[in-house]
Design a protein around this motif. Structure first.
Motif, mmCIF file in Angstrom:
data_model
loop_
_atom_site.group_PDB
_atom_site.id
_atom_site.type_symbol
_atom_site.label_atom_id
_atom_site.label_comp_id
_atom_site.label_asym_id
_atom_site.label_seq_id
_atom_site.Cartn_x
_atom_site.Cartn_y
_atom_site.Cartn_z
ATOM 1 N N GLU A 137 -14.503 -44.989 -130.070
ATOM 2 C CA GLU A 137 -14.281 -43.962 -129.039
ATOM 3 C C GLU A 137 -12.973 -43.212 -129.239
ATOM 4 O O GLU A 137 -12.530 -42.510 -128.341
ATOM 5 C CB GLU A 137 -14.218 -44.634 -127.663
ATOM 6 C CG GLU A 137 -15.381 -45.489 -127.311
ATOM 7 C CD GLU A 137 -15.080 -46.287 -126.052
ATOM 8 O OE1 GLU A 137 -14.206 -47.163 -126.072
ATOM 9 O OE2 GLU A 137 -15.718 -46.008 -125.034
ATOM 10 N N GLU A 138 -12.348 -43.447 -130.371
ATOM 11 C CA GLU A 138 -11.040 -42.817 -130.620
ATOM 12 C C GLU A 138 -11.035 -42.213 -132.023
ATOM 13 O O GLU A 138 -11.889 -42.541 -132.847
ATOM 14 C CB GLU A 138 -9.931 -43.872 -130.490
ATOM 15 C CG GLU A 138 -9.811 -44.403 -129.062
ATOM 16 C CD GLU A 138 -8.967 -45.677 -128.938
ATOM 17 O OE1 GLU A 138 -8.421 -46.151 -129.954
ATOM 18 O OE2 GLU A 138 -8.882 -46.206 -127.819
ATOM 19 N N ILE A 139 -10.012 -41.390 -132.287
ATOM 20 C CA ILE A 139 -9.949 -40.676 -133.562
ATOM 21 C C ILE A 139 -9.316 -41.549 -134.654
ATOM 22 O O ILE A 139 -8.832 -42.649 -134.367
ATOM 23 C CB ILE A 139 -9.178 -39.336 -133.406
ATOM 24 C CG1 ILE A 139 -7.713 -39.587 -133.005
ATOM 25 C CG2 ILE A 139 -9.872 -38.439 -132.384
ATOM 26 C CD1 ILE A 139 -6.859 -38.308 -133.016
ATOM 27 N N MET A 176 -6.169 -35.732 -111.178
ATOM 28 C CA MET A 176 -5.900 -36.694 -112.240
ATOM 29 C C MET A 176 -7.179 -36.950 -113.018
ATOM 30 O O MET A 176 -8.172 -37.413 -112.442
ATOM 31 C CB MET A 176 -5.385 -37.998 -111.610
ATOM 32 C CG MET A 176 -5.112 -39.097 -112.593
ATOM 33 S SD MET A 176 -3.694 -38.673 -113.624
ATOM 34 C CE MET A 176 -2.464 -39.806 -112.998
ATOM 35 N N ARG A 177 -7.166 -36.644 -114.318
ATOM 36 C CA ARG A 177 -8.360 -36.928 -115.122
ATOM 37 C C ARG A 177 -8.479 -38.434 -115.317
ATOM 38 O O ARG A 177 -7.512 -39.109 -115.678
ATOM 39 C CB ARG A 177 -8.269 -36.237 -116.485
ATOM 40 C CG ARG A 177 -9.496 -36.518 -117.381
ATOM 41 C CD ARG A 177 -9.321 -37.767 -118.229
ATOM 42 N NE ARG A 177 -10.553 -38.132 -118.934
ATOM 43 C CZ ARG A 177 -10.622 -39.118 -119.821
ATOM 44 N NH1 ARG A 177 -9.559 -39.819 -120.123
ATOM 45 N NH2 ARG A 177 -11.764 -39.418 -120.402
ATOM 46 N N VAL A 178 -9.682 -38.942 -115.075
ATOM 47 C CA VAL A 178 -9.957 -40.361 -115.297
ATOM 48 C C VAL A 178 -11.214 -40.477 -116.163
ATOM 49 O O VAL A 178 -11.975 -39.524 -116.296
ATOM 50 C CB VAL A 178 -10.160 -41.129 -113.964
ATOM 51 C CG1 VAL A 178 -8.874 -41.202 -113.172
ATOM 52 C CG2 VAL A 178 -11.278 -40.514 -113.116
ATOM 53 N N VAL A 193 -4.390 -40.129 -117.705
ATOM 54 C CA VAL A 193 -3.803 -41.459 -117.868
ATOM 55 C C VAL A 193 -4.397 -42.136 -119.102
ATOM 56 O O VAL A 193 -5.606 -42.175 -119.268
ATOM 57 C CB VAL A 193 -3.986 -42.293 -116.553
ATOM 58 C CG1 VAL A 193 -5.404 -42.256 -116.017
ATOM 59 C CG2 VAL A 193 -3.530 -43.724 -116.721
ATOM 60 N N ASN A 194 -3.510 -42.615 -119.980
ATOM 61 C CA ASN A 194 -3.917 -43.233 -121.246
ATOM 62 C C ASN A 194 -2.728 -43.972 -121.850
ATOM 63 O O ASN A 194 -1.585 -43.723 -121.468
ATOM 64 C CB ASN A 194 -4.415 -42.148 -122.226
ATOM 65 C CG ASN A 194 -5.924 -42.146 -122.354
ATOM 66 O OD1 ASN A 194 -6.525 -43.178 -122.640
ATOM 67 N ND2 ASN A 194 -6.543 -41.007 -122.116
ATOM 68 N N PRO A 195 -2.959 -44.851 -122.835
ATOM 69 C CA PRO A 195 -1.812 -45.500 -123.483
ATOM 70 C C PRO A 195 -1.020 -44.507 -124.348
ATOM 71 O O PRO A 195 -1.559 -43.466 -124.750
ATOM 72 C CB PRO A 195 -2.449 -46.568 -124.387
ATOM 73 C CG PRO A 195 -3.874 -46.645 -124.004
ATOM 74 C CD PRO A 195 -4.245 -45.357 -123.336
#
Ligand code: 6CS
Length: 363
Positions: A44-46, A181-183, A221-223
């Motif tokens: 799910e990530e680049i 806030m995008r979640v 919100v993300n690491p």
């Protein structure tokens, strides 16, 4: 791919690739194809992300342990679809492995939203790592829950503390009133941010950069590693560290595929999962630290806000009713898993405290 300027094109590509893949028919079942079988693993990530490091190391280990009989192809985010689409591909057997974060798969598996609750995981991430580890009581409790939905649960691992990037200073719930806030898409995240007075807005990962740039959302919100590699820091002014929740990933396989593996192949997979735990834990810690430095260097005027204990407590008080909402959504089994998680964390924190006081006596 560091910015979302290619996002709309990417979305089209995703859909086409996913259709093509599904059109290829059923995947190899277990060991049915013994000569150079290919296993497909979508993340799910680049490239360069924590999930990418995990999947690539998984591929290397599997290939070497099977002397090249199994070849693992890793599909980064954007190659096969959104998080929800790749989960679906793993569920219907078009691919064998996928990352399925609770932030998305919580819509299908409500119980896993326990990892989205704020102030439930330990502030000591070593504790979280152990409690989530392969074969732990928490892992075992989740296995049948995932199996019911057609997945073999292969593991959980933390990817770093969730950090807000926003267009405004926030150190109290009042600052968050009405903030868009995008979640991620799991319903509990909407409840979590509504509890703070924000206006939570689910949106696919690939649209977050442009959403911030076009002011459709005020924050996300993300690491830290994700904030850097997705360039979210470019289009926000504040990075706020509330240390309320870890980003927890779950790794899954298609259940029929996994059940069809020979005992030898299954052992190879299980051994590999065990070996990956320290590797990925160290990797996430390192990239989260390094990329914070990169952000500081690239954007020296980024405002960094570390919430104090008192400020965190104000948010924590508001997050308490969300536990009840979790129990409503996730039912009795979800409530039991929450109890188990809390017990395991308390026990592990107790052991850590005992070990450090014993160490202290030795000095
Ligand atoms: O925010 C998201 O949607 C994504 N964030 C990370 C760090 N991994 C995957 C997830 O889909």
């Amino acid at each position: 791919m560091k910015t979302s300027s290619s996002t709309p094109i990417m979305c089209l590509l995703l859909l086409c690739s996913a259709c093509l893949l599904v059109g290829c028919g059923r995947p190899p079942r277990g060991d049915a194809q013994t000569e150079s079988t290919t296993w497909k693993f979508a993340i799910e990530e680049i490239e360069g992300s924590v999930q990418d490091a995990y999947a690539k190391r998984f591929a290397e280990l599997i290939e070497s342990k099977t002397d090249g009989a199994i070849d693992v192809t890793v599909y980064p985010y954007g190659a096969l679809g959104t998080s929800e689409q790749i989960t679906q591909l793993a569920r219907n057997g078009a691919i064998q492995f996928a990352m399925a974060s609770p932030g998305h798969i919580g819509k299908t598996i409500p119980e896993v939203q326990v990892f989205l609750l704020h102030h439930v995981l330990s502030p000591d991430n070593d504790v979280n790592k152990d409690v989530l580890s392969y074969g732990s009581p928490v892992h075992q409790a989740f296995e049948p829950v995932y199996a019911e939905k057609g997945f073999q649960l292969l593991g959980f691992f933390p990817e770093g503390w969730m950090v807000w990037t926003t267009d405004r200073h926030i150190d109290a719930p009042e600052d968050m009133q009405g903030l868009k806030m995008r979640v991620m898409s799991s319903p509990l995240l909407v409840q979590s941010y509504k509890a703070y007075g924000a206006n939570p807005t689910p949106m696919p990962y690939a649209e977050v950069y442009s959403g911030l740039q076009l002011k459709m959302i005020d924050g996300q919100v993300n690491p830290v590693f994700a904030i850097e590699e997705m360039s979210f820091y470019e289009v926000t002014d504040y990075m706020i560290f509330p240390r309320q929740a870890q980003f927890v990933a779950s790794v899954v396989a298609n259940k029929d595929f996994f059940d069809g593996l020979s005992p030898e192949r299954r052992q190879v997979v299980e051994e590999t999962l065990g070996e990956l735990e320290d590797y990925i834990y160290d990797y996430q810690r390192r990239v989260n630290e390094e990329r914070l430095d990169i952000i500081r260097e690239k954007k020296p005027d980024m405002n960094m806000v570390e919430l104090t204990e008192e400020q965190r407590a104000a948010f924590e008080a508001l997050s308490e009713p969300v536990i009840g909402q979790f129990k409503d959504i996730a039912g009795a089994r979800g409530a039991e898993i929450l109890d188990l998680l809390e017990q395991e964390i308390a026990a592990r924190e107790g052991e850590t405290a005992d070990a450090s006081s014993a160490g202290g006596n030795d000095d």
